[in-house]
Design an enzyme around this catalytic site. Sequence first.
Site, short mmCIF file in Angstrom:
data_model
loop_
_atom_site.label_atom_id
_atom_site.label_comp_id
_atom_site.label_asym_id
_atom_site.label_seq_id
_atom_site.Cartn_x
_atom_site.Cartn_y
_atom_site.Cartn_z
N HIS A 42 -8.92 -50.73 15.15
CA HIS A 42 -9.15 -51.66 13.94
C HIS A 42 -8.49 -52.85 14.25
O HIS A 42 -7.36 -52.83 14.56
CB HIS A 42 -8.88 -50.78 12.79
CG HIS A 42 -9.44 -51.52 11.54
ND1 HIS A 42 -8.91 -52.19 10.91
CD2 HIS A 42 -10.61 -50.98 10.99
CE1 HIS A 42 -9.71 -52.63 9.78
NE2 HIS A 42 -10.55 -52.03 9.78
N ASP B 195 -15.37 -45.33 10.09
CA ASP B 195 -16.67 -45.22 10.77
C ASP B 195 -16.65 -43.58 11.56
O ASP B 195 -17.64 -43.21 11.68
CB ASP B 195 -17.24 -46.14 11.44
CG ASP B 195 -17.51 -47.39 10.38
OD1 ASP B 195 -17.01 -48.49 10.83
OD2 ASP B 195 -18.06 -47.11 9.41
C1 SDX Z 1 -15.16 -51.60 10.44
O1 SDX Z 1 -12.11 -55.52 9.46
C2 SDX Z 1 -12.43 -54.30 8.79
O2 SDX Z 1 -11.70 -54.04 7.66
C3 SDX Z 1 -13.79 -53.54 8.81
C4 SDX Z 1 -14.03 -52.19 8.21
C5 SDX Z 1 -14.19 -52.36 6.89
O3 SDX Z 1 -13.94 -51.43 6.07
O4 SDX Z 1 -14.79 -53.56 6.66
O5 SDX Z 1 -12.55 -51.45 8.37
C6 SDX Z 1 -15.15 -51.67 8.78
O6 SDX Z 1 -15.79 -52.52 11.21
C7 SDX Z 1 -14.52 -50.45 11.33
C8 SDX Z 1 -14.40 -50.82 12.77
C9 SDX Z 1 -15.69 -50.11 13.28
N1 SDX Z 1 -15.87 -50.63 14.64
C10 SDX Z 1 -15.80 -49.54 15.54
O7 SDX Z 1 -15.30 -48.25 15.53
C11 SDX Z 1 -16.16 -50.18 16.88
C12 SDX Z 1 -15.22 -49.54 18.15
N2 SDX Z 1 -13.91 -50.55 17.87
C13 SDX Z 1 -13.63 -51.81 18.68
O8 SDX Z 1 -14.73 -52.32 19.07
C14 SDX Z 1 -12.58 -52.64 18.10
O9 SDX Z 1 -11.51 -51.47 17.98
C15 SDX Z 1 -12.80 -53.67 16.69
C16 SDX Z 1 -13.79 -54.30 16.95
C17 SDX Z 1 -12.86 -52.41 15.66
C18 SDX Z 1 -11.30 -54.31 16.70
O10 SDX Z 1 -11.29 -55.18 17.67
P1 SDX Z 1 -10.04 -56.10 18.04
O11 SDX Z 1 -9.16 -56.04 16.76
O12 SDX Z 1 -10.63 -57.41 18.27
O13 SDX Z 1 -9.35 -55.42 18.86
P2 SDX Z 1 -9.81 -55.78 20.62
O14 SDX Z 1 -11.16 -55.59 20.93
O15 SDX Z 1 -8.92 -56.86 21.35
O16 SDX Z 1 -9.01 -54.37 21.40
C19 SDX Z 1 -7.61 -54.58 21.74
C20 SDX Z 1 -7.62 -53.57 22.93
C21 SDX Z 1 -8.63 -54.05 24.13
O17 SDX Z 1 -8.24 -53.55 25.35
P3 SDX Z 1 -7.20 -54.68 26.21
O18 SDX Z 1 -7.92 -55.78 26.48
O19 SDX Z 1 -5.87 -54.60 25.38
O20 SDX Z 1 -6.86 -53.60 27.51
O21 SDX Z 1 -8.11 -52.16 22.77
C22 SDX Z 1 -9.24 -51.83 23.43
C23 SDX Z 1 -9.82 -53.21 23.77
O22 SDX Z 1 -10.50 -53.07 25.08
N3 SDX Z 1 -9.97 -51.21 22.41
C24 SDX Z 1 -10.94 -50.22 22.84
C25 SDX Z 1 -11.45 -49.91 21.44
N4 SDX Z 1 -11.07 -50.65 20.61
C26 SDX Z 1 -10.40 -51.57 21.09
N5 SDX Z 1 -11.12 -49.56 23.83
C27 SDX Z 1 -11.91 -48.46 23.74
N6 SDX Z 1 -12.67 -48.15 22.67
C28 SDX Z 1 -12.09 -48.74 21.35
N7 SDX Z 1 -13.10 -48.41 20.53
#
Ligand code: SDX
Length: 428
Positions: free
Chosen positions: A307, A364
């Site tokens: 998140h 989710d």
């Molecule tokens: C919602 O913003 C809100 O409030 C949203 C929400 C709402 O109520 O409106 O809460 C609803 O959208 C919840 C999120 C639902 N999405 C998912 O579950 C999709 C999976 N999650 C990711 O795609 C990710 O965690 C996000 C998009 C939710 C957040 O992404 P960020 O904040 O941009 O973080 P990032 O992509 O920069 O990740 C940081 C690190 C990275 O690795 P490094 O580059 O540091 O090595 O964490 C890793 C990412 O690759 N990472 C994951 C991951 N989420 C982050 N690796 C594997 N699986 C994941 N799910």
Amino acid sequence: MSDTAIININGEAFEFPIITGSENEKAIDIKKLRGLTGGVTTIDPGYKNTGSCQSAITFLNGEEGVLRYRGYAIEDLAEKADFLEVAYALIFGDLPSKPQLEKFENDIKDNSLLDVDLRKILEAFPKSAHPMGVLASLTSALTAFNPTSVDVSSDEAMYNAIVKIMGKFPVLVAWTMRKNKGLPLNYGDNSLGYVENLLQMMFSKPNETYKINPIIKDALDKLLILHADHEQNCSTSTVRIVGSSHAGLFASLSAGISALWGPLHGGANQAVLEMLDAILQDGGDTAKYMAKAKDKSDPFRLMGFGHRVYKNFDPRAKIIKVAAKEVLDDLGVDDPILEIAKGLEQEALKDPYFVDRKLYPNVDFYSGIIYRAMGIPTEMFTVMFALGRLPGWIAQWKEMRARKEPIGRPRQIYIGENLRAFKNIENR
Ligand code: SDX
């Protein structure tokens, strides 16, 4: 902490005020940055460190996993309130008195009929159309039947627009599902409460008497509350920025629905179920999918994990996880993907990759398990998220207009070609 920040550029010091919120959050106010520095701006892809507004609606503390709507803890609201009470609090600032709630509910019922011509728009869609695309289109189409943009300077006009969309949106949600399932379109029953009526519109069949299951009704009410607002997330920011151009409320909501559709945002609840199903079909090998999620060369992510704000448990996920077990037990549903979800969560909470990046289950991760137990098709999960988020979007749009926020127009840093001479086509 001092109440100003100094930025040094080429040896010149520029001072900016630091503003403090009611929960002691701090932000550097850079409204005058460009003017004072002769054109220097900031850049922050995804706005990870940038606040777009000051808001009194929802408070999150991502480090501690705190979520409050209008100062009320999400745990209290999920346990003790119903969805319309929470919607009222988000939109108008506090929980309603009994008379206020009764009026709100009755005014919503009085506005729940849809123009019959909207059916023609729905009928034009193929049955295979994704319900989120249908919902975004039908919401935008409401502007055709309600052409005058709401006069935000009039409390009465704003109230009427609010009860209109709160009344019509559940019908649109039900119609998108009935279209998807090939069921005839129907209308609400104003003798029922908001969530009962939604269930009746979604699931009733013309040749049977529909019985409301109180377990499903309570679980859906709780899910809608848990999705009702979440400060400046992607879709809410979309609703605000579209509304900042003074586009109408329905057009702004339609844009928010499209933003929510993405699998990184609200579309994640559908993606989680598809992921859990894939793991189940693949023999339940969670370790293989954990490895894929950690493999940078693999685009696979553990959907429902991570998140932007929560670097601790998403408090909504905690509540939904408990509710999932209760609903499945109460309904006598034995869904093996619940155990797969729990297994993934246990493994991730021990795995350094997830622990180091503070990746926890989000809203989710478990919600789709409940929706599926209720008989809601996977493609409808994000539509249910949109219904829950409706009052939050309305509240945020209303606040933005009431505060007369300027049109949203971020700057950029240009990295393209410098000036070059035009070449006639013969010379290219
Ligand atoms: C919602 O913003 C809100 O409030 C949203 C929400 C709402 O109520 O409106 O809460 C609803 O959208 C919840 C999120 C639902 N999405 C998912 O579950 C999709 C999976 N999650 C990711 O795609 C990710 O965690 C996000 C998009 C939710 C957040 O992404 P960020 O904040 O941009 O973080 P990032 O992509 O920069 O990740 C940081 C690190 C990275 O690795 P490094 O580059 O540091 O090595 O964490 C890793 C990412 O690759 N990472 C994951 C991951 N989420 C982050 N690796 C594997 N699986 C994941 N799910």
